[in-house]
Write an enzyme that holds these catalytic residues in place. Structure first.
Site, PDB file in Angstrom:
ATOM      1  N   GLU A 175       5.540 -33.458   0.911  1.00  0.00           N
ATOM      2  CA  GLU A 175       6.360 -33.677   2.328  1.00  0.00           C
ATOM      3  C   GLU A 175       6.100 -34.614   2.922  1.00  0.00           C
ATOM      4  OE1 GLU A 175       6.133 -29.778   4.041  1.00  0.00           O
ATOM      5  OE2 GLU A 175       7.200 -28.868   2.308  1.00  0.00           O
TER       6      GLU A 175
ATOM      7  N   ARG B  83       4.871 -22.691  -0.576  1.00  0.00           N
ATOM      8  CA  ARG B  83       4.252 -23.972  -0.576  1.00  0.00           C
ATOM      9  C   ARG B  83       4.969 -24.711  -1.912  1.00  0.00           C
ATOM     10  NH1 ARG B  83       0.778 -25.827   3.590  1.00  0.00           N
ATOM     11  NH2 ARG B  83      -0.223 -23.867   4.212  1.00  0.00           N
TER      12      ARG B  83
ATOM     13  N   HIS C 112      11.652 -27.925   5.572  1.00  0.00           N
ATOM     14  CA  HIS C 112      10.404 -27.097   5.870  1.00  0.00           C
ATOM     15  C   HIS C 112      10.667 -26.387   7.348  1.00  0.00           C
ATOM     16  CE1 HIS C 112       5.937 -26.289   5.151  1.00  0.00           C
ATOM     17  NE2 HIS C 112       6.363 -25.368   5.689  1.00  0.00           N
TER      18      HIS C 112
END
Length: 323
Positions: free
Chosen positions: A263, A234, A281
């Protein structure tokens, strides 16, 4: 004999299209925008018995659904779902563990190799014609050879990462909340102690209050000037300002990141460093893996409405997994 109506499943916002395709075969599917408020009338809200969600499901949404029985969340992390609100009403919450372990572990190892050997930069050098014009790509200052890797979080995915790294002949140590008695890797009781002992730190921990900016200036300083940080867990876990300072000052040697705090925003400073490898990601982002995750979202809902038990309940939820 009267035909029973099909259960209604709410789908807020976007989700893998395989989820909605499969849901349509067995359920009434109700789509709503994924915004701050649940845009649904009281009568429609009362019909909803299940939710299939990718991302946030806040408590005030759950409170608007009086007959909700089960929430099926797309992904391993489910911190964006108000599990406490759900559990307080006896609502089952599920996630999609295990089906993405291999993909994320593969990505972690690939990101580590990319970072220490600067392979993306080398490919760019070739594609830009610089090999032909300027000669060979410069030697990478780092290597995987002889490294001591510390894994921050030795759960399902962390263990898969460790097992993949064993053939690379690196040393492996770890830090988790509690030591594991079934493994031979060295355990360190704190993240700082782990960082002091290793030269490579791979973080794969969930988003919890305890992991917020756990990788801070102290940890990065302990990792040292030959240190490499890899994060596939994370973005929340890394203090990005401290990381930028550490990279700028040479406190650590390099970093590879698949996740970020805000993000899809990535700090411009990180984009500018030549010793940083960045991914958007994508650790679980392959068609086979995302299909498997989508199937588990749907299969949890099917299991609940057919046998009254789900396949992969989260730990906080008031039910054990189906046999």
């Amino acid at each position: 004999m009267a035909i029973q109506p099909r259960p209604t499943i709410l789908v807020p916002g976007r989700i893998n299209p395989r989820v909605t395709e499969r849901l349509a075969d067995r359920f009434e599917v109700l789509h709503v925008p994924h915004g701050p408020e649940l845009e649904l009338g009281e009568a429609e809200a009362a019909r909803v018995r299940g939710v299939a969600v990718s991302g946030a499901l806040p408590g005030h949404w759950i409170a608007r659904l009086p007959n909700l029985e089960v929430i099926s969340s797309f992904g391993v992390g489910y911190d964006a779902v108000d599990v406490a609100e759900a559990a307080g009403r006896g609502i089952i919450v599920t996630n999609t563990p295990d089906v993405l372990n291999d993909e994320v572990a593969d990505t972690a190892v690939a990101l580590l190799i990319n970072t220490v050997r600067q392979l993306p930069q080398a490919e760019t050098w070739l594609r830009q014609g610089r090999w032909e014009r300027e000669g060979p790509f410069p030697l990478s200052p780092l290597s995987l050879k002889g490294r001591h890797v510390g894994i921050h979080g030795l759960g399902r995915i962390g263990l898969e990462i460790a097992r993949r790294l064993e053939p690379f002949k690196v040393r492996i140590s770890y830090h988790t909340r509690r030591p594991r008695t079934d493994l031979g890797y060295a355990y360190f009781p704190s993240l700082t102690a782990l960082a002091e002992a290793v030269d490579t730190l791979i973080s794969i921990v969930p988003k919890t209050p305890e992991t917020f900016k756990a990788i801070n200036a102290e940890v990065l300083s302990a990792l040292g000037p030959n240190g490499v940080l890899i994060n596939v867990g994370r973005g929340w876990t890394v203090d990005e300002e401290a990381l930028i300072d550490a990279l700028r000052d040479g406190t650590i040697a390099a970093a590879g990141l698949d996740v970020f705090q805000d993000e899809p925003h990535v700090p411009q400073e990180l984009l500018a460093f030549p010793n940083v490898s960045l991914l958007p990601h994508v650790a679980s982002a392959s068609v086979p893996t995302r299909n498997a995750m989508a199937d588990l979202v749907v299969d949890n809902l099917i299991a609940w409405f057919e046998i009254g038990r789900v396949l992969t309940p989260v730990p906080e939820t008031p039910q054990k997994a189906a046999e």
